[in-house]
Design an enzyme around this catalytic site. Structure first.
Site, PDB file in Angstrom:
ATOM      1  N   SER A  48     -25.859 -80.943 -22.395  1.00 10.57           N
ATOM      2  CA  SER A  48     -27.137 -81.085 -23.096  1.00 10.57           C
ATOM      3  C   SER A  48     -27.274 -82.462 -23.738  1.00 10.57           C
ATOM      4  O   SER A  48     -28.229 -82.715 -24.466  1.00 10.57           O
ATOM      5  CB  SER A  48     -27.273 -80.005 -24.178  1.00 10.57           C
ATOM      6  OG  SER A  48     -26.204 -80.090 -25.108  1.00 10.57           O
ATOM      7  N   HIS A 181     -73.111 -73.070 -30.038  1.00 11.32           N
ATOM      8  CA  HIS A 181     -73.193 -72.669 -28.624  1.00 11.32           C
ATOM      9  C   HIS A 181     -73.523 -73.874 -27.723  1.00 11.32           C
ATOM     10  O   HIS A 181     -74.114 -73.713 -26.652  1.00 11.32           O
ATOM     11  CB  HIS A 181     -74.258 -71.576 -28.415  1.00 11.32           C
ATOM     12  CG  HIS A 181     -74.085 -70.385 -29.293  1.00 11.32           C
ATOM     13  ND1 HIS A 181     -73.226 -69.357 -29.005  1.00 11.32           N
ATOM     14  CD2 HIS A 181     -74.673 -70.073 -30.491  1.00 11.32           C
ATOM     15  CE1 HIS A 181     -73.279 -68.450 -29.968  1.00 11.32           C
ATOM     16  NE2 HIS A 181     -74.143 -68.863 -30.885  1.00 11.32           N
ATOM     17  N   SER A 302     -62.543 -96.822 -13.359  1.00 13.01           N
ATOM     18  CA  SER A 302     -62.443 -96.225 -12.031  1.00 13.01           C
ATOM     19  C   SER A 302     -62.352 -97.333 -10.985  1.00 13.01           C
ATOM     20  O   SER A 302     -63.075 -98.335 -11.063  1.00 13.01           O
ATOM     21  CB  SER A 302     -63.663 -95.345 -11.748  1.00 13.01           C
ATOM     22  OG  SER A 302     -63.726 -94.987 -10.381  1.00 13.01           O
ATOM     23  N   LYS A 308     -67.964 -96.874 -14.798  1.00  9.06           N
ATOM     24  CA  LYS A 308     -67.454 -95.764 -15.606  1.00  9.06           C
ATOM     25  C   LYS A 308     -66.479 -96.235 -16.686  1.00  9.06           C
ATOM     26  O   LYS A 308     -65.732 -97.198 -16.493  1.00  9.06           O
ATOM     27  CB  LYS A 308     -66.742 -94.743 -14.709  1.00  9.06           C
ATOM     28  CG  LYS A 308     -67.660 -93.952 -13.790  1.00  9.06           C
ATOM     29  CD  LYS A 308     -66.904 -92.822 -13.129  1.00  9.06           C
ATOM     30  CE  LYS A 308     -66.433 -91.808 -14.140  1.00  9.06           C
ATOM     31  NZ  LYS A 308     -65.619 -90.746 -13.535  1.00  9.06           N
ATOM     32  N   ASN A 310     -63.705 -94.017 -18.726  1.00  6.95           N
ATOM     33  CA  ASN A 310     -63.137 -92.670 -18.815  1.00  6.95           C
ATOM     34  C   ASN A 310     -62.373 -92.474 -20.130  1.00  6.95           C
ATOM     35  O   ASN A 310     -61.557 -93.320 -20.510  1.00  6.95           O
ATOM     36  CB  ASN A 310     -62.190 -92.419 -17.647  1.00  6.95           C
ATOM     37  CG  ASN A 310     -62.903 -92.475 -16.314  1.00  6.95           C
ATOM     38  OD1 ASN A 310     -64.069 -92.097 -16.210  1.00  6.95           O
ATOM     39  ND2 ASN A 310     -62.216 -92.946 -15.282  1.00  6.95           N
ATOM     40  N   GLU A 315     -58.632 -87.054 -23.331  1.00  4.39           N
ATOM     41  CA  GLU A 315     -58.281 -86.002 -22.371  1.00  4.39           C
ATOM     42  C   GLU A 315     -56.797 -85.679 -22.422  1.00  4.39           C
ATOM     43  O   GLU A 315     -56.391 -84.512 -22.262  1.00  4.39           O
ATOM     44  CB  GLU A 315     -58.703 -86.429 -20.969  1.00  4.39           C
ATOM     45  CG  GLU A 315     -60.212 -86.490 -20.793  1.00  4.39           C
ATOM     46  CD  GLU A 315     -60.635 -87.120 -19.486  1.00  4.39           C
ATOM     47  OE1 GLU A 315     -61.840 -87.107 -19.185  1.00  4.39           O
ATOM     48  OE2 GLU A 315     -59.754 -87.643 -18.748  1.00  4.39           O
ATOM     49  N   GLN A 347     -29.427 -73.136 -27.252  1.00  2.38           N
ATOM     50  CA  GLN A 347     -29.312 -74.581 -27.220  1.00  2.38           C
ATOM     51  C   GLN A 347     -30.309 -75.199 -26.256  1.00  2.38           C
ATOM     52  O   GLN A 347     -30.969 -76.185 -26.571  1.00  2.38           O
ATOM     53  CB  GLN A 347     -27.899 -75.001 -26.822  1.00  2.38           C
ATOM     54  CG  GLN A 347     -27.685 -76.505 -26.881  1.00  2.38           C
ATOM     55  CD  GLN A 347     -26.221 -76.880 -26.750  1.00  2.38           C
ATOM     56  OE1 GLN A 347     -25.346 -76.068 -26.990  1.00  2.38           O
ATOM     57  NE2 GLN A 347     -25.966 -78.109 -26.379  1.00  2.38           N
TER      58      GLN A 347
END
Length: 376
Positions: A48, A181, A302, A308, A310, A315, A347
């Site tokens: 680990s 709404h 893009s 665009k 983004n 996100e 663990q």
């Protein structure tokens, strides 16, 4: 069965090494009864160190406190105690500078630190593990590490809330439509919207502080299952490590991961609140709404549609909420199938469920994101 440990007879000490420290099985903290080697595949499967090495500081602090308790119980001499503490200080410096070398045989952070200690100071290093089990050592490290993480998260959460309050004050005269709404409902102040999310985050801050109180309980001295057989002063350990309380039952203490589950639930709820805020900003930044303009510093474009912008940063915040929620659910499923006391399952989930990313870095990003993300 029994054996002599530190000049005293120790009954049923399986799981806690005596003054000899590491076993002969490849320098491991276990393996006294084993006569054959471990399969290389099992070595990798069992290790680990790849994720619990980030608990190096907690492991060193716990070991330094423990050797002081051993010295008080006259299980090591004052000279040996000072030698071990100094050696651990050197190991801490190596980790801090990034010069500590993890070797192939380092199964976990505990093995790695004790292996290095023996290289630095010799046989005296073996006495550090007297009467201590990895069962109580693992959970002590986890509590120390998570306590520090809660402190860092609280600090960055407060910064984020303060940034939102400051922004609300500056933009208090801006009016825009309020929605229910996703339909226009009533005109509201933009600051009203900001503070609605700040209030939710303030509840998260309160919850985190409550979680931290339950994290801050000392399990060290519980041994493998039945307590420490050598009269180690747990009150001294509690004071040295700045814990608020001492665990009441050794069987429970080595297996208790309620504090991890609580933290994961807290993280899930906090990320849910951040996701909601991110979703609002994503919607408000679209051409259809046009309320906010996202900063170029936290947006992408893009390759096909150059017009665009983004909202990838928002996100990604939204996506991480589901990721954290899944880890919380997965951890609870692991816990529900376990019998009493310590199992190795405890663990692995900690590494894979909780130790993902750096809380400090994530919150620094979140705060700077809100400071510069949009213009109204």
């Amino acid at each position: 069965s029994s054996r002599w440990v530190g000049g005293r007879r120790c009954w049923n000490c399986a799981g806690s090494t005596g003054v000899s420290g590491m076993s002969s099985e490849g320098g491991k903290l276990w393996g006294g009864r084993f006569v054959g080697g471990v399969d290389p595949i099992m070595e990798k499967f069992n290790a680990s160190i790849s994720y619990d090495q980030r608990m190096w500081k907690a492991d060193i602090l716990g070991s330094q406190a423990y050797v002081k308790a051993l010295e008080k119980s006259r299980l090591v001499t004052k000279a040996e105690m000072e030698q071990i503490v100094t050696g651990l200080d050197q190991i801490s410096e190596e980790w801090s500078k990034g010069t500590f070398v993890v070797t192939k045989g380092d199964e976990d952070i505990h093995t790695a630190n004790e292996r290095r200690l023996k290289e630095l100071i010799g046989e005296a290093a073996g006495k550090l593990h007297t009467g201590r089990s990895r069962n109580d050592q693992v959970v002590t490290d986890m509590r120390l590490w998570l306590r520090g993480s809660c402190t860092s998260l609280s600090s960055y959460l407060m910064q984020l809330i303060q940034t939102m309050v400051d922004r609300a004050a500056i933009e208090i005269d801006i009016l825009f439509p309020g929605y229910t709404h996703l339909q226009r409902a009533q005109p509201i102040r933009w600051s009203h919207w900001i503070l609605s999310h700040a209030v939710a985050l303030s509840r998260d801050l309160e919850r985190l502080r409550e979680v931290q109180k339950r994290v801050n309980v000392l399990p060290l001295g519980s041994g493998a299952i039945a307590g420490n057989p050598l009269g180690v002063d747990r009150q001294l350990l509690c004071e040295e490590l700045n814990f608020d309380a001492i665990s009441l039952n050794s069987m429970d203490a080595t297996s208790d991961r309620d504090f991890v589950a609580e933290f994961l639930f807290w993280a899930s709820l906090c990320l849910t609140h951040l996701s909601k805020m991110a979703e609002d900003l994503i919607i408000y930044s679209t051409k259809e709404f046009g309320f906010v303009t996202l900063s170029d510093a936290y947006s992408t474009g893009s390759s096909l549609m150059p017009q665009k912008k983004n909202p990838d940063s928002l996100e990604l915040i939204r996506s991480k909420a589901g990721r954290v929620l899944g880890r919380c659910s997965g951890f609870l499923v692991t816990l529900k199938g376990l019998p009493s006391t310590y199992n190795k399952d405890l663990q692995v989930p900690f590494g894979s469920q909780l130790l993902v990313g750096t809380p400090t870095a994530r919150w620094k990003h979140q705060n700077s994101l809100f400071q510069r993300e949009y213009t109204f």
